[in-house]
Design a protein around this motif. Sequence first.
Motif, PDB file in Angstrom:
ATOM      1  N   TRP A  54     -35.861 -18.091 -36.114  1.00  0.00           N
ATOM      2  CA  TRP A  54     -36.937 -18.696 -35.333  1.00  0.00           C
ATOM      3  C   TRP A  54     -38.057 -17.701 -35.028  1.00  0.00           C
ATOM      4  CZ3 TRP A  54     -37.268 -23.579 -35.566  1.00  0.00           C
ATOM      5  CH2 TRP A  54     -36.108 -24.380 -35.665  1.00  0.00           C
ATOM      6  N   ALA A  55     -37.717 -16.452 -34.844  1.00  0.00           N
ATOM      7  CA  ALA A  55     -38.752 -15.443 -34.574  1.00  0.00           C
ATOM      8  C   ALA A  55     -39.716 -15.329 -35.749  1.00  0.00           C
ATOM      9  CB  ALA A  55     -38.104 -14.095 -34.281  1.00  0.00           C
ATOM     10  N   ILE A  56     -39.156 -15.292 -36.962  1.00  0.00           N
ATOM     11  CA  ILE A  56     -40.011 -15.183 -38.151  1.00  0.00           C
ATOM     12  C   ILE A  56     -40.753 -16.491 -38.392  1.00  0.00           C
ATOM     13  CG2 ILE A  56     -39.967 -14.882 -40.662  1.00  0.00           C
ATOM     14  CD1 ILE A  56     -37.699 -12.879 -40.256  1.00  0.00           C
ATOM     15  N   TRP A  57     -40.105 -17.611 -38.105  1.00  0.00           N
ATOM     16  CA  TRP A  57     -40.781 -18.904 -38.269  1.00  0.00           C
ATOM     17  C   TRP A  57     -42.024 -18.989 -37.387  1.00  0.00           C
ATOM     18  CZ3 TRP A  57     -40.195 -22.984 -41.498  1.00  0.00           C
ATOM     19  CH2 TRP A  57     -40.844 -24.175 -41.170  1.00  0.00           C
ATOM     20  N   TYR A  58     -41.938 -18.415 -36.192  1.00  0.00           N
ATOM     21  CA  TYR A  58     -43.046 -18.503 -35.243  1.00  0.00           C
ATOM     22  C   TYR A  58     -43.990 -17.295 -35.299  1.00  0.00           C
ATOM     23  CZ  TYR A  58     -41.342 -22.738 -32.981  1.00  0.00           C
ATOM     24  OH  TYR A  58     -40.983 -24.038 -32.727  1.00  0.00           O
ATOM     25  N   THR A  59     -43.969 -16.558 -36.392  1.00  0.00           N
ATOM     26  CA  THR A  59     -44.972 -15.494 -36.540  1.00  0.00           C
ATOM     27  C   THR A  59     -46.336 -16.068 -36.929  1.00  0.00           C
ATOM     28  OG1 THR A  59     -44.152 -15.153 -38.795  1.00  0.00           O
ATOM     29  CG2 THR A  59     -43.398 -13.598 -37.097  1.00  0.00           C
ATOM     30  N   SER A  60     -46.362 -17.354 -37.276  1.00  0.00           N
ATOM     31  CA  SER A  60     -47.623 -18.035 -37.630  1.00  0.00           C
ATOM     32  C   SER A  60     -48.403 -17.242 -38.673  1.00  0.00           C
ATOM     33  CB  SER A  60     -48.488 -18.255 -36.378  1.00  0.00           C
ATOM     34  OG  SER A  60     -47.830 -19.092 -35.464  1.00  0.00           O
ATOM     35  N   VAL A  61     -47.776 -17.011 -39.789  1.00  0.00           N
ATOM     36  CA  VAL A  61     -48.398 -16.265 -40.881  1.00  0.00           C
ATOM     37  C   VAL A  61     -49.326 -17.176 -41.679  1.00  0.00           C
ATOM     38  CG1 VAL A  61     -47.963 -14.955 -43.002  1.00  0.00           C
ATOM     39  CG2 VAL A  61     -46.411 -14.737 -41.052  1.00  0.00           C
TER      40      VAL A  61
END
Length: 440
Positions: A87-94
């Motif tokens: 979830w942390a990487i999903w929410y990096t909004s790249v």
Amino acid sequence: MSGVKIFLFEWKHFVKNPFKIVAVLLFVIAGLYGLHNGASLFQEQQGEINDIQAKADQARAEIIAYYDAGKKGPQERPWVDVTNPYWAIWYTSVYAFKSPSPAMVYSIGQAEQFGYYKRVSFRSSPYDSDMAEEIANPERLQAGTLDFAFVLLYLLPVVLLVLTYNLKSYESEQGFWSLVVVQHTSHYNWLLSRFAFYVLVTSSVVLLLFIYGGFLTGVFSLVPDAAMKFFGMSMLYLMLWASVFFVIVAKGRRILSNSLLMIGVYLLLCFIVPGAVHQQLSVEKPRNLMTDYIDATRDKKSALYEKSSEELSSALYRQFPSLATTPVAKDSVKSKRLLRRALVGLTNEVMKESMQPFERESEEKNQLIASSFWYNPVGFFQNSFNEQSKTHYVNYKAYRETIQSAIDLQIKVLLKELYNDVEVTKKQYQDYLKQFNHDS
């Protein structure tokens, strides 16, 4: 008669001919319209990118606030846990951006048909539905879009034709040509000087339009090399048509025959030859609606999901050997629980493998088009203009590669963090933001 006197004589003739004046004015109006279309699209895309970057920064700030408050995610989504790498990487909004070039003011190219921004996640693909298909500039004209490159390619020859079609032939039909021959020992130089006057008029109009367009987007200060190359190619294109039309004028003796021959050459080079190349391309490389890619991806994914957990784990460790020695890999219970999320590593490879035939086909199409440039000058110059404005096929291919690289990096980091059983802290999340270079 000196060249200056011939120019002055031709100027008087030009300003007294409303047909030629109107032709030039219409060309100017079309050019201004095309320039404003290009500038408008550039500003629209630049503004959209700025808005997206601002919203992405705001979204990241909200995630950081969860860490500061000791929360695991939004209250309305209790399943979200930002301390988990998934979830942390999903929410990096790249986001991957293809920033528009200021030279787009001159040539829109394929800028309206391909996406120029994309939110990239470890479940993305460069061929997702938000990445639109390629389309040709003449087809876009039917939808109401006209750019400066189109004006140069298709209207510039018409203006030059209108300005020069009756040179020499008028004198021949009126019985004056013998007097011209007597008065001018080198009557071809006389004719060349008259013809050069109209080439100078046309090139001056193009130059003024070019300068005006440059001020609309700041192209001269931001990408001066592209601007100069574009203008150089414009002048080369003008010289190509000037050479063809001068030969016709010099050899002809009748206004009607000159006009018909000029129109015939124009239709041949601007429509018949490009149309024949397009037809050849359609026959040898039929349009791909990506159904093969969709079918192949779906079939390969289905085959992947039908495998057992042991087979999937083995395939994952072969693809990412470093995972085999991690703490989670040694714990059969944890590794089995993580397998569903870790499958993105295998599905990404399936999608890349399915993309290769489509990429090869696109490359073959472009090579086929490039092989026609020696007899298809309009195609050559159109591609050259698009290259200078960064709206060419190769620019969007490079953009897709940037997206794929961002996806690969996210998956690599995600699997490493998941299999090392990492608990994401605020500092770790901020490291993700730096590592993914989200404003690319």
